[in-house]
Write an enzyme that holds these catalytic residues in place. Structure first.
Site, PDB file in Angstrom:
ATOM      1  N   ASP A 154       0.879  -1.073  -0.009  1.00  0.00           N
ATOM      2  CA  ASP A 154      -0.062  -0.042   0.153  1.00  0.00           C
ATOM      3  C   ASP A 154       0.931   1.230  -0.056  1.00  0.00           C
ATOM      4  O   ASP A 154       2.190   1.329   0.217  1.00  0.00           O
ATOM      5  CB  ASP A 154      -0.832   0.016   1.356  1.00  0.00           C
ATOM      6  N   ASP A 202     -10.650   2.276  -3.591  1.00  0.00           N
ATOM      7  CA  ASP A 202     -11.132   1.959  -2.148  1.00  0.00           C
ATOM      8  C   ASP A 202     -12.655   1.669  -2.109  1.00  0.00           C
ATOM      9  O   ASP A 202     -13.078   1.502  -1.091  1.00  0.00           O
ATOM     10  CB  ASP A 202     -10.581   2.929  -1.246  1.00  0.00           C
TER      11      ASP A 202
HETATM   12  C1  DGJ Z   1      -6.002   1.950   2.067  1.00  0.00           C
HETATM   13  C2  DGJ Z   1      -6.039   0.784   0.997  1.00  0.00           C
HETATM   14  O1  DGJ Z   1      -6.802   1.219  -0.294  1.00  0.00           O
HETATM   15  C3  DGJ Z   1      -7.110  -0.001   1.900  1.00  0.00           C
HETATM   16  O2  DGJ Z   1      -7.543  -1.106   1.056  1.00  0.00           O
HETATM   17  C4  DGJ Z   1      -6.748  -0.482   2.983  1.00  0.00           C
HETATM   18  O3  DGJ Z   1      -5.815  -1.498   2.960  1.00  0.00           O
HETATM   19  C5  DGJ Z   1      -6.222   0.626   3.948  1.00  0.00           C
HETATM   20  N1  DGJ Z   1      -5.314   1.403   3.360  1.00  0.00           N
HETATM   21  C6  DGJ Z   1      -5.619   0.095   5.120  1.00  0.00           C
HETATM   22  O4  DGJ Z   1      -5.214   1.033   6.004  1.00  0.00           O
END
Ligand code: DGJ
Length: 735
Positions: free
Chosen positions: A471, A535
């Site tokens: 991430d 997301d």
């Molecule tokens: C942002 C990501 O896009 C989410 O899927 C998740 O992993 C969160 N971060 C976790 O902090």
């Protein structure tokens, strides 16, 4: 063909080299025009006696042209003097600049101690094979290598490497690859977006001037131009000629097109360089990321089709079936509890999940998003026996185990930030703004790089991780290393770190995620196996996001999850059937606390997953098309098997339409002579609301028509309500 011109190769560590008479390096006329051809595309490059190469043609294949014909083609393209202009005709080169006569945005821009640089380039070597051309040019104190390569899908990659061959340093401001497009290009498509709404298309008229889109976010960005395409008037997903560019890069970028009155329109891209960011000492080189150019004569789908073919041909392309993922994020967030996670794993395995991914919250001090980033060891309070109990459980259920990391980031409230404040790319206490309580580590600092490599590698080794979700959750602002702008070097270091990890752990798969879909580019994809597109797990939003992510990526690379009944990011309620139909066309997964599901929901999920597992071979190898339905509220997505024996079509409605009867669906690119049986896939229910308004053929359960009739006449679509989808399977009857 591999024909170095007579001059000796230029060592890239040779400051102060003076090049001899460029005339000594001329080739014969025929050899001065090179043609690359593949998959219906031709690129014709003029390698002139003086100056840089010019692309005479990039577009439809021209067949085999002999030396005379190539020379005639050069003549056909030769530019006369225009009124009220420079006295001599001037060339439109691959790195245009004022020294040529070009007055748009330059391809190369630099200075040496404030001395303007207008290099008088001369090509001294040309190496070509059937699918590539590498040209080495020199100017006073500069060497330049320009590489064109055309792959088996007709995708053209261009990059430049400049070397400072002088004894004074060179401050580089721009090094961008541009290629001229046809004068018929009259419209522009590019993209913008935001968190949870990535890759929103912008389609407009092409207007005069130098047009530049910059990304200064230090990462690809939610609003990345992504793919910039110039096309003939009225192009659609299936019609029109297009010339498109994408920069294979995850840092700051420039996308540009220049429509000046005195030249053909230029399209290009390159890294965005901040003042002082790239200063080349004597002997140092700078190589750009590849600008990826794609031509299509069948609309945007033709662009996607070439890119997908190109990506699938990579040796690193994932070959194993894409497993069904369960990601714990929206199921438990930071509430890690062994019992709860074991129950989640049990249910996941029961419904057919194949890979269990433990998201954020497992490492030292990480009870919420305010602390812990940087401290990459398992939290002993939450996980007293380490992650072993959950890893054992997941594996005992026959699933793979994956883990979340955010390697590039650090919370001020972490041991790492306390022990090594000097490792931060954005020094604390200097007024740099926090973002999700976090700052960026300076990966171009060897100690920080080694720390990450060793700590991540240790965890990958200890738990034999199958998968990492990598991430990256903030834009880089004021990103400096010892006072110098550093996004470019930091991005290169991120790539190096991924490359080193993959080398150490060759079976490890990596997913790229950046606040959802803020890192969707072919640079990161060179070292990752899946891209998290957004997301939002809201299927209505996802339909649009995935539809355009598919312009660059084939379905097997696009992570797409079935979320909970009420989406966390939009608070919209949607049906499970619809959520499954949307996630099916991707690298599918679940992000939902499935322990809370009713037995009916689990049954529907199990069947949906079985459907994905049955169809993923086709979904992940077939040709993707987006039939134009003429209904702005409907998204139609079709996957046609390479041998045309099968196809899948998903008709999904995200908004009401303006017609009382839904329009016709035409399915292109089937075998025209083959006869297909069309029926809903058996595992997914036909939307219940259709009972009274279903088209008669659907009432019969199936339809049998030749591919030509399906393409030309089509079939009456059902009048779906917003939030409903129908997935059809087309099977060619044996002849
Ligand atoms: C942002 C990501 O896009 C989410 O899927 C998740 O992993 C969160 N971060 C976790 O902090």
């Amino acid at each position: 063909m591999n024909e170095p011109l007579p001059a000796a190769p230029v060592p890239h560590t040779n400051p102060g080299r003076t090049h001899g008479d460029p005339d000594a390096n001329r080739t014969s006329v025929g050899e001065r025009i090179r043609i690359l051809r593949a998959a219906g595309v031709a690129v014709v490059v003029n390698v002139p006696e003086r100056g840089l190469p010019e692309v005479l043609h990039w577009g439809r294949d021209l067949g085999g042209l002999d030396a005379d014909e190539l020379e005639q083609l050069r003549l056909a393209r030769a530019r006369p003097v225009s009124p009220s202009a420079l006295d001599e005709p001037w060339p439109l080169t691959v790195l245009p600049g004022e020294q040529d006569g070009w007055e748009g945005r330059p391809g190369f821009s630099a200075h040496r101690a404030r001395q303007a640089q207008y290099p008088q380039w001369n090509i001294i070597e040309a190496h070509s094979t059937a699918d590539s051309l590498r040209l080495i040019s020199t100017a006073d104190g500069l060497d330049l290598t320009t590489t064109f390569s055309l792959d088996l899908a007709g995708v053209l990659r261009v990059d430049h490497e400049v070397t400072n061959a002088s004894d004074t340093s060179l401050a580089l401001a721009a090094l961008e690859s541009v290629v001229p497009v046809d004068d018929r290009a009259a419209e522009v498509l590019d993209f913008t977006g935001r968190w949870t709404r990535e890759r929103v298309p912008q389609h407009r008229t092409l207007t005069a001037g130098s047009h530049v889109r910059e990304t200064r976010r230090g990462r690809t960005g939610h609003d990345s131009p992504f793919v910039t395409a110039l096309g003939t008037p009225g192009f659609t997903s299936s019609t029109g000629e297009l010339w498109a560019v994408h920069l294979a890069w995850s840092g700051d970028a420039v996308y540009r097109y220049d429509a000046l009155p005195e030249a053909r329109t230029l399209l290009g891209a390159g890294p965005l360089l901040r003042p002082g960011e790239i200063e080349l000492a004597p002997g140092e080189s700078f190589r750009t990321p590849a600008s990826v150019f794609v031509w299509s004569d069948r609309g945007t789908d033709g662009i996607g089709s070439r890119l997908h073919r190109s990506l699938r041909a990579r040796s690193s392309h994932p070959r194993r079936p894409r497993p069904v993922v369960l990601n714990t994020w929206e199921a438990v967030y930071f509430h890690h509890d062994l019992g709860r996670l074991e129950a989640l794993a049990d249910t996941a395995a029961e419904i057919g999940v194949e890979r269990f991914v433990l998201d954020d919250g497992w490492f030292r001090g990480r009870r919420d998003d305010s602390a812990g980033l940087g401290d990459w060891s398992v939290d002993p309070q939450v996980w007293p026996e380490g992650l072993h109990p959950i890893v054992r459980k997941v594996r005992s259920l026959g699933m793979e185990f994956g883990l979340w990391f955010e390697p590039e980031m650090v919370n001020p409230d972490s041991d790492l930030a306390r022990e090594h404040p000097e490792w931060l790319l954005q020094p604390l206490g200097t007024g740099v703004r926090a973002w999700r309580n976090q700052y960026v580590l300076d990966l171009s600092r060897p100690e920080a790089f080694e720390y990450l490599l060793e700590s991540i590698s240790a965890i990958v080794g200890e738990y034999r991780l199958d998968y990492i979700k990598w991430d990256q959750n903030r834009d880089l602002i004021e990103a400096v290393h010892d006072g110098r702008a550093n996004v470019h070097r930091h991005t290169e270091a991120v790539y190096r770190l991924l490359d080193r990890l993959r080398k150490r752990h060759p079976d490890l798969e990596i997913e790229s995620c950046a606040s959802g879909g803020a890192r969707v580019d072919l640079g990161i994809l060179d070292r990752t196996d899946r891209i998290w597109a957004s997301d939002t797990n809201d299927p209505i939003e996802r339909l649009a996001i995935q539809r355009w992510t598919e312009l660059l990526l084939p379905l097997e690379l696009i992570g797409s999850h079935i979320g909970p009944p009420v989406t966390h990011t939009t608070r919209r309620a949607t049906s499970l059937d619809f959520r499954i139909a949307v996630a099916l066309f991707g690298s599918a997964g679940i992000e939902w606390d499935v322990t809370s599901c009713t037995p009916d929901e689990l049954k529907v999920l199990r069947e949906g997953i079985a459907c994905y597992r049955r169809l993923r071979g086709l979904l992940h190898s077939g040709e993707l098309v987006h039939p134009d339905t003429g209904d702005a509220g409907t998204t139609a997505t079709a996957v046609i098997a390479q041998d045309r024996a099968r196809a899948l079509v998903r008709i999904a409605r995200h908004a009401t339409g303006d017609r009382a009867l839904a329009p016709t669906l035409r399915v292109p690119r089937l075998d025209p002579a083959g006869r297909y049986t069309v029926a809903p896939v058996p595992e997914l229910p036909v939307p219940r609301g259709l009972d009274d308004v279903a088209p008669p053929w659907l009432g019969h359960g199936e339809l049998r028509l030749p591919g030509l009739a399906l393409a030309e006449v089509g079939l009456q679509m059902p009048l779906l309500a917003p939030g409903e989808a129908l997935v059809l399977e087309l099977i060619r009857e044996p002849s």
